[in-house]
Design a protein around this motif. Structure first.
Motif, PDB file in Angstrom:
ATOM      1  N   ALA A 322       7.831 -91.257 -16.307  1.00 35.52           N
ATOM      2  CA  ALA A 322       8.215 -89.845 -16.424  1.00 35.52           C
ATOM      3  C   ALA A 322       9.549 -89.695 -17.143  1.00 35.52           C
ATOM      4  CB  ALA A 322       8.312 -89.225 -15.033  1.00 35.52           C
ATOM      5  N   ASN A 323      10.369 -90.725 -17.080  1.00 34.16           N
ATOM      6  CA  ASN A 323      11.740 -90.602 -17.548  1.00 34.16           C
ATOM      7  C   ASN A 323      12.233 -91.911 -18.159  1.00 34.16           C
ATOM      8  OD1 ASN A 323      14.442 -90.273 -17.885  1.00 34.16           O
ATOM      9  ND2 ASN A 323      14.913 -89.875 -15.732  1.00 34.16           N
ATOM     10  N   PRO A 324      11.895 -92.165 -19.439  1.00 32.70           N
ATOM     11  CA  PRO A 324      12.285 -93.436 -20.075  1.00 32.70           C
ATOM     12  C   PRO A 324      13.788 -93.659 -20.067  1.00 32.70           C
ATOM     13  CG  PRO A 324      10.809 -92.165 -21.501  1.00 32.70           C
ATOM     14  CD  PRO A 324      11.172 -91.271 -20.357  1.00 32.70           C
ATOM     15  N   ARG A 325      14.554 -92.578 -19.968  1.00 31.75           N
ATOM     16  CA  ARG A 325      16.011 -92.737 -19.981  1.00 31.75           C
ATOM     17  C   ARG A 325      16.527 -93.449 -18.736  1.00 31.75           C
ATOM     18  NH1 ARG A 325      18.306 -86.844 -21.467  1.00 31.75           N
ATOM     19  NH2 ARG A 325      19.199 -87.428 -23.451  1.00 31.75           N
ATOM     20  N   SER A 326      15.714 -93.563 -17.729  1.00 33.36           N
ATOM     21  CA  SER A 326      16.189 -94.188 -16.494  1.00 33.36           C
ATOM     22  C   SER A 326      16.098 -95.711 -16.559  1.00 33.36           C
ATOM     23  CB  SER A 326      15.356 -93.690 -15.303  1.00 33.36           C
ATOM     24  OG  SER A 326      14.027 -94.170 -15.408  1.00 33.36           O
ATOM     25  N   ARG A 327      15.608 -96.252 -17.673  1.00 33.61           N
ATOM     26  CA  ARG A 327      15.194 -97.654 -17.606  1.00 33.61           C
ATOM     27  C   ARG A 327      16.318 -98.667 -17.427  1.00 33.61           C
ATOM     28  NH1 ARG A 327      13.930 -96.164 -22.603  1.00 33.61           N
ATOM     29  NH2 ARG A 327      15.282 -96.946 -24.234  1.00 33.61           N
ATOM     30  N   SER A 328      17.530 -98.348 -17.809  1.00 32.27           N
ATOM     31  CA  SER A 328      18.586 -99.355 -17.595  1.00 32.27           C
ATOM     32  C   SER A 328      19.365 -99.089 -16.299  1.00 32.27           C
ATOM     33  CB  SER A 328      19.532 -99.388 -18.795  1.00 32.27           C
ATOM     34  OG  SER A 328      19.928 -98.075 -19.125  1.00 32.27           O
ATOM     35  N   ALA A 329      18.885 -98.149 -15.481  1.00 35.59           N
ATOM     36  CA  ALA A 329      19.628 -97.803 -14.252  1.00 35.59           C
ATOM     37  C   ALA A 329      19.536 -98.906 -13.200  1.00 35.59           C
ATOM     38  CB  ALA A 329      19.077 -96.494 -13.685  1.00 35.59           C
ATOM     39  N   LYS A 330      20.664 -99.183 -12.566  1.00 38.81           N
ATOM     40  CA  LYS A 330      20.703-100.147 -11.460  1.00 38.81           C
ATOM     41  C   LYS A 330      21.490 -99.524 -10.316  1.00 38.81           C
ATOM     42  CE  LYS A 330      20.245-104.662 -13.626  1.00 38.81           C
ATOM     43  NZ  LYS A 330      19.599-104.263 -14.877  1.00 38.81           N
ATOM     44  N   LEU A 331      20.874 -99.502  -9.157  1.00 41.10           N
ATOM     45  CA  LEU A 331      21.513 -98.887  -7.986  1.00 41.10           C
ATOM     46  C   LEU A 331      21.892 -99.971  -6.981  1.00 41.10           C
ATOM     47  CD1 LEU A 331      22.111 -96.538  -5.925  1.00 41.10           C
ATOM     48  CD2 LEU A 331      19.674 -96.556  -5.394  1.00 41.10           C
TER      49      LEU A 331
END
Ligand SMILES: C[S@@+](CC[C@H](N)C(=O)[O-])C[C@H]1O[C@@H](n2cnc3c(N)ncnc32)[C@H](O)[C@@H]1O
Length: 338
Positions: A322-331
């Protein structure tokens, strides 16, 4: 699952939040679909476990997406953002919430000062969602965009910061620029780009985003869908806003204010940011430290956290789709010791 929960949580549009290593072209293609989607919102709530009635500090309010999710969980929010435009937007967006949210324009590295001014000793949790918002990226006047022409600015806090990206591009030495593009941009052509900048600016200093983006494109060419200036722009933005320095100070300030059992959740989009968060949490969650030169291990004077995530949490397939921009996110999440 993330998608369904977000749809329930976010019944009104909020800014879509994004990190630094984003393909702007892709973002524009997807804009209508993902504009109001904050990253890892469901995971933040599940791992932060905000208690109803407690006060959570959202250190990077942006368009208020995470703030709104925390409010829906029953906790109150103190929301900071260093960008005055973000605070103005969130104030309007969250007006219906009334006194359950307090908004302040501030860099989270100064969280202590804000809390002192408000007479708040301890907080029931903290969220940090690093990087830049799409609103900042898409407003050409802010100077973050590779696609739209604007002044080479990139200050997130134009009220207090004086150094712009143009100042750096036109004053750093060849060596300093090379180092910057290599360290913060992980740019393989760092030296060639720095050489070109230094040569070109003798004739005409760089003032606008597209002049710089096109000059870089001439040096490295175009490969794939990512704009060839993406990494240099990322490095400049991180330098202008001292993002790594702010993160280091912010982590110390925020964890020192957590009440026992309260958690801090940090989303990063850059390997250096993630390393800072990982090392900070690791160093504070070891009860004993040992060195080869010591006769025996010593108690760690900084021991005050429990690791909640031993590995970073990343977006699931639904969110990535849904949101390719989230792909480098690390929580990563840690909890203050009881
Ligand atoms: C990725 S966006 C956050 C989006 C937000 N979580 C949401 O749901 O809309 C990052 C925001 O953090 C802000 N920011 C970045 N560094 C900051 C700092 N050191 N102190 C305060 N705000 C910061 C930026 O201005 C931007 O608005």
């Amino acid at each position: 699952m993330g998608y369904a929960m977000n749809a329930i949580l976010f019944d009104r549009p909020v800014w879509f939040a994004t990190g630094p290593s984003i393909l702007e072209e892709e973002a524009h293609e997807m804009e209508d679909f993902i504009y109001h989607r904050p990253v890892l919102a469901q995971e933040i709530i599940e791992l932060l476990t905000p208690r109803p009635g407690s006060l959570v500090l959202d250190a990077t309010c942006g368009g208020g997406g995470h703030t709104e999710a925390i409010l829906k969980s029953g906790a109150d929010v103190l929301a900071l953002d260093q960008d005055p435009d973000a605070i103005a937007f969130a104030r309007e967006q969250l007006a219906h919430v009334g006194g359950r949210v307090t908004l302040r324009q501030a860099n989270f590295r100064h969280a202590d000062k804000v809390l002192d001014e408000l007479g708040i000793a301890k907080i029931g949790g903290a969220v940090v969602d690093l990087g830049v918002s799409s609103r900042q990226l898409e407003n050409a006047e802010r100077g973050f965009s590779i696609m739209r022409n604007g002044p080479l600015d990139m200050r997130m806090d134009p009220w207090h910061q004086t150094t712009t990206a143009a100042d750096i591009v036109n004053s750093y030495t060849d060596e300093q620029l090379t180092q910057l593009f290599r360290d913060l941009g992980e740019e393989p052509a760092a030296r060639r780009i720095a050489n070109l900048i230094v040569k070109t600016r003798k004739e005409s200093p760089f003032r606008e985003t597209l002049t710089l983006a096109r000059a870089i494109e001439k040096v490295v060419g175009r490969h794939g869908r990512r704009h060839p200036a993406t990494q240099v722009f990322q490095a400049l933005r991180m330098e202008v806003n001292d993002e790594l320095g702010a993160l280091q100070e912010g982590l110390r300030a925020l964890t020192s204010r957590l009440e026992p059992g309260a958690r801090i959740a940090v989303i990063s989009f850059h390997s250096l940011e993630d390393r800072i968060v990982k090392n900070f949490f690791r160093d504070r969650s070891r009860e004993w430290i040992d060195k080869p030169e010591w006769p025996e291990p010593k108690r760690n004077p900084d021991y005050d956290l429990n690791l909640i995530t031993s590995k970073p949490v990343e977006p699931g397939e639904d969110e990535l789709r849904a949101n390719p921009r989230s792909r480098s996110a690390k929580l990563r999440v840690a909890e203050k010791l009881a």
